[in-house]
Design a protein around this motif. Structure first.
Motif, short mmCIF file in Angstrom:
data_model
loop_
_atom_site.label_atom_id
_atom_site.label_comp_id
_atom_site.label_asym_id
_atom_site.label_seq_id
_atom_site.Cartn_x
_atom_site.Cartn_y
_atom_site.Cartn_z
N MET A 35 47.71 -41.23 -85.22
CA MET A 35 47.13 -42.06 -86.27
C MET A 35 45.62 -42.23 -86.10
O MET A 35 44.89 -42.39 -87.09
N MET A 36 45.15 -42.22 -84.85
CA MET A 36 43.74 -42.51 -84.58
C MET A 36 42.84 -41.28 -84.59
O MET A 36 41.64 -41.39 -84.33
N ILE A 37 43.40 -40.10 -84.86
CA ILE A 37 42.58 -38.89 -84.91
C ILE A 37 41.54 -39.00 -86.03
O ILE A 37 41.88 -39.28 -87.18
N GLY A 38 40.30 -38.80 -85.69
CA GLY A 38 39.24 -38.81 -86.69
C GLY A 38 38.61 -40.15 -86.96
O GLY A 38 37.74 -40.26 -87.83
N VAL A 39 38.99 -41.21 -86.24
CA VAL A 39 38.36 -42.52 -86.44
C VAL A 39 36.97 -42.48 -85.81
O VAL A 39 36.83 -42.28 -84.60
#
Length: 751
Positions: free
Chosen positions: A465-469
């Protein structure tokens, strides 16, 4: 049969006249009380039929169609289940009908609050019809009731927490010495009752001369959760209150008693086995009264909840009750339809689940299933209140520490289950489906792997879910730092669900964990190097004689400990009289790597420091020990083979503490790394935090979104890999697959 018909007609005549008189006085405000009264009536009917209906049901051919007539207890249970099924169908139909009711002008609002004569008649007809339903339907309903009742227990726990916190806030709100003293007295009484109750449970359900390990497991686990719960809630950093902690503790002990008391009467560990029923009439009376009170409160409180259970446009869901924009808005508000104040559908769902729960209570559930459900509810009670208190104090800065605390909790749960859960898991048919039951160690390993898998799935989902934050304005940034109650609940559910996963999945995860754990060791070494170099640079930066001397002393101590440790390894894992060449190879190779590493780092051309070299040398020797200690206990070169486990309890305690410290530090350090692990536009990746080109650049910088300071995705990957590593540590790596474990000893040594 004729006498029964006459009795039924007499009861019907009395009931009809009573209902006609009562329902005429039911107003809109008293509708919820009327539903509670109807539910209480169903409990009384169930209990009466449980006691007296068996002789009549034995004569009904569509119920008693067996070649051999079952015993009396079977018909008693069947009668209760049929009444419960009628109750469940009645409230389920009402729940479905009430979905989407948002205003009091909805025609279904009138059905919910009125038409009581028709509703009572429908309820009565449904209960009667259930006695004509095939036995197969009743059997299916019984199976489903176990899960529905377990879910109701969780709902009941949440509502009880709401009650005790409201009670506590009310007394604290008086702000008088008398009420503070009353809080302390009630809390001490509850704790005293809890421990006295636990003593009685040991006396009743763990008689001497019998193997009652499962009962001891339930009681001890309840006490452990009560103790941990009290420590967490009452810790100054959390700022909880003693009253909710004490009441929930007593409730947990009551759940434990309720579960154990439902064990079969022929079970040697049931202290009530001398009675004519699984639970004596006196105990059932107390249980029924408690159930009526708790179920009625649960239903009423659930229906009138002011937050989660209210519909979106309810005044209790956050919208103002009065207009704020003058006469025009006031007139418009009056013309709008008046919204309902609670969710009618959820209100009836509570009664449906409560019907299942009451049936399980009156029929004694099924041995360990009920006790396990009670224990799970106890865990949920402690966890819910502890989490509710703790998460309210978690800020953005302390989020990483909270993740570390959650991971540390998973390690503790894994270790506890490793020690005590085997007796229960042996009784679970979807786990122990072998022709020959495996040994105890297999179940211990399986329990650890299932908790680890739940942890791995939880952190892996967060990582994806946190990929690219990249900025703090990304909605996922809020998920990472907030929503802790929901995250803890999801973690808990995932761990529980892993105990329903097929053994093949667990076996595959075990194989993958070996490689994941090996990779985590490599990451851990890199992070440890980062730590010791930072430590060295700090002390050197002081540029004083004292700190240079401290560096030398610490380095010499580490090297001395390394060589002493190597001597112990030769003593433990290369006993005389045995061919232990492989173990000797591992130890000697570790010493060679230590020596070569020291020579390279300290060479003038390299310009390294003695402190990092010494600390890493000691760490390598520890990895060597960890690998050799995980060899199978029947391996002649394992100096720990005399212990009852591959790794003794004392060694495992030290290893677990070391793992908690190292894994938690690794995760936090990985998440806050200032170079490789930070996203490209992070201020820690080299970009200036403040503009340098004047006011124009300053204005532009302020308009930009504030970047995150570390990689959230990599942060959670560290926890995922650490879950695999902790599972391997707690299970002795691959001891369950025999000699192949030596390959992973080598992986540890190479790391």
């Amino acid at each position: 049969m004729w006498a029964a018909s006459c009795l039924a007609s007499c009861c019907a005549a009395c009931a009809c006249d009573a209902c006609r008189t009562v329902v005429s006085s039911i107003s809109r405000r008293s509708a919820r009380i009327a539903y509670c009264g109807l539910f209480a009536l169903s409990l009384i009917v169930s209990w009466i039929l449980r006691e007296v209906a068996a002789p009549l049901m034995e004569k009904l051919p569509w119920i008693n169609h067996f070649h051999k007539t079952p015993d009396r207890e079977w018909f008693e249970t069947d009668a209760v289940l049929r009444v419960s099924l009628g109750n469940f169908v009645f409230f389920s139909i009402l729940s479905v009908m009430m979905i989407g009711v948002k205003t009091q002008k909805d025609p279904r609002d009138g059905i919910h609050h009125g038409g009581w004569m028709m509703k009572v008649i429908c309820w009565f007809i449904l209960v009667i019809l259930m006695f004509f339903v095939p036995n197969e339907v009743i059997s299916f309903y019984e199976s489903m009731s176990k899960f529905g009742a377990g879910f109701f227990l969780l709902v009941q726990v949440v509502l009880l927490l709401d009650f005790v916190h409201g009670w506590n806030d009310t007394w604290v709100g008086y702000d008088e010495q008398f009420w503070y003293a009353a809080l302390l007295v009630v809390s001490l009484v509850c704790y005293l009752a809890t421990f006295v109750f636990s003593g009685l449970l040991f006396h009743w359900f763990t008689p001497s001369g019998h193997d009652c390990g499962l009962n001891s497991f339930f009681i001890v686990m309840t006490l452990i959760f009560v103790f941990v719960f009290a420590v967490v809630v009452l810790h100054p950093a959390v700022g909880g209150s003693i009253l909710p902690a004490s009441v929930i503790s007593f409730y947990c002990m009551y759940l434990c008693y309720s579960g154990l008391a439902s064990e079969p009467r022929d079970y040697e560990c049931n202290g009530l086995h001398k009675h004519s029923k699984a639970v004596s009439t006196g105990t059932m009376t107390i249980g029924l009264l408690t159930t009526v009170l708790s179920v009625v409160y649960s239903a009423v409180r659930a229906g009138s909840s002011t937050t989660l259970l209210s519909p979106p446009d309810s005044p209790r869901a956050g919208k103002p009750l009065l207009p704020l924009d003058g006469k025009a808005e006031e007139k418009e508000e009056k013309e709008q339809k008046k919204p309902v104040t609670y969710s009618y559908a959820f209100f009836h769902i509570i009664f449906s689940l409560a019907s299942m729960y009451s049936a399980m209570l009156l029929t004694g559930w099924s041995t360990s299933m009920w006790a396990a459900s009670c224990l799970a509810s106890c865990c949920a009670a402690c966890a819910c209140d502890a989490c509710r208190t703790v998460v309210s104090s978690i800020s953005r800065r302390s989020a990483r520490i909270a993740y570390c605390g959650l991971f540390a909790l998973s390690l503790i749960v894994s270790w506890i289950l490793r020690e005590v859960a085997a007796p229960l898991m042996e009784k679970l048919p979807w786990i122990n489906h072998f022709h020959k039951t495996p040994d105890r160690e297999w179940f211990e390993t399986d329990a650890v792997l299932r908790v680890s898998l739940g942890n791995f799935v939880f952190f892996s989902i967060l990582s994806v879910m946190m990929i690219g934050v990249k900025t703090q304005k990304d909605p996922r940034d809020g998920i990472h730092h907030g929503g802790w109650m929901m995250k803890v609940i999801c973690w808990f559910i995932l761990v529980i669900l892993m105990f329903f996963v097929p053994n093949e999945v667990i076996s595959f995860y075990e194989s993958m964990s070996k490689f994941g754990a090996g990779f985590f060791l490599l990451v851990q070494v890199v992070l440890l190097l980062d730590f010791v170099h930072g430590w060295n640079d700090t002390w050197v930066g002081y540029d004083e004689q004292f700190w240079y001397a401290a560096l030398l002393v610490v380095s010499l101590v580490c090297y001395l400990a390394t060589f002493l440790f190597s001597g112990l390894l030769f003593h433990w894992f290369t006993p005389s009289g045995h061919d232990c060449g492989l173990n000797t190879f591992f130890i000697v190779m570790t010493l060679i790597f230590v020596f070569v590493f020291a020579v390279v780092v300290l060479h003038p051309a390299v310009g390294g420091s003695i402190l990092p070299a010494s600390v890493i040398s000691f760490y390598c020797m520890y990895l060597c020990y960890s690998g050799l200690a995980s060899e199978p206990r029947d391996y002649e070169c394992n100096g720990l083979h005399k212990h009852s486990k591959a790794v003794s309890t004392g060694t495992m305690t030290i290893g677990l503490l070391t793992t908690v410290l190292s894994v938690v530090y690794s995760a936090v350090r990985a998440g806050s790394s200032t170079t490789l692990l930070s996203p490209p536009d992070s201020p820690r990746a080299g970009k200036p935090l403040l503009p340098l080109d004047g006011k124009a650049e300053e204005k532009e910088e302020r308009e930009q979104k504030k970047p995150v300071t570390y990689s959230y995705a990599f942060f959670h990957i560290i926890f995922s890999l650490a879950s695999m590593y902790s599972a391997m540590l707690l299970t002795g790596w691959s001891t369950s697959v025999g000699e192949s474990g030596k390959l992973f000893d080598f992986i540890e040594l190479l790391a």
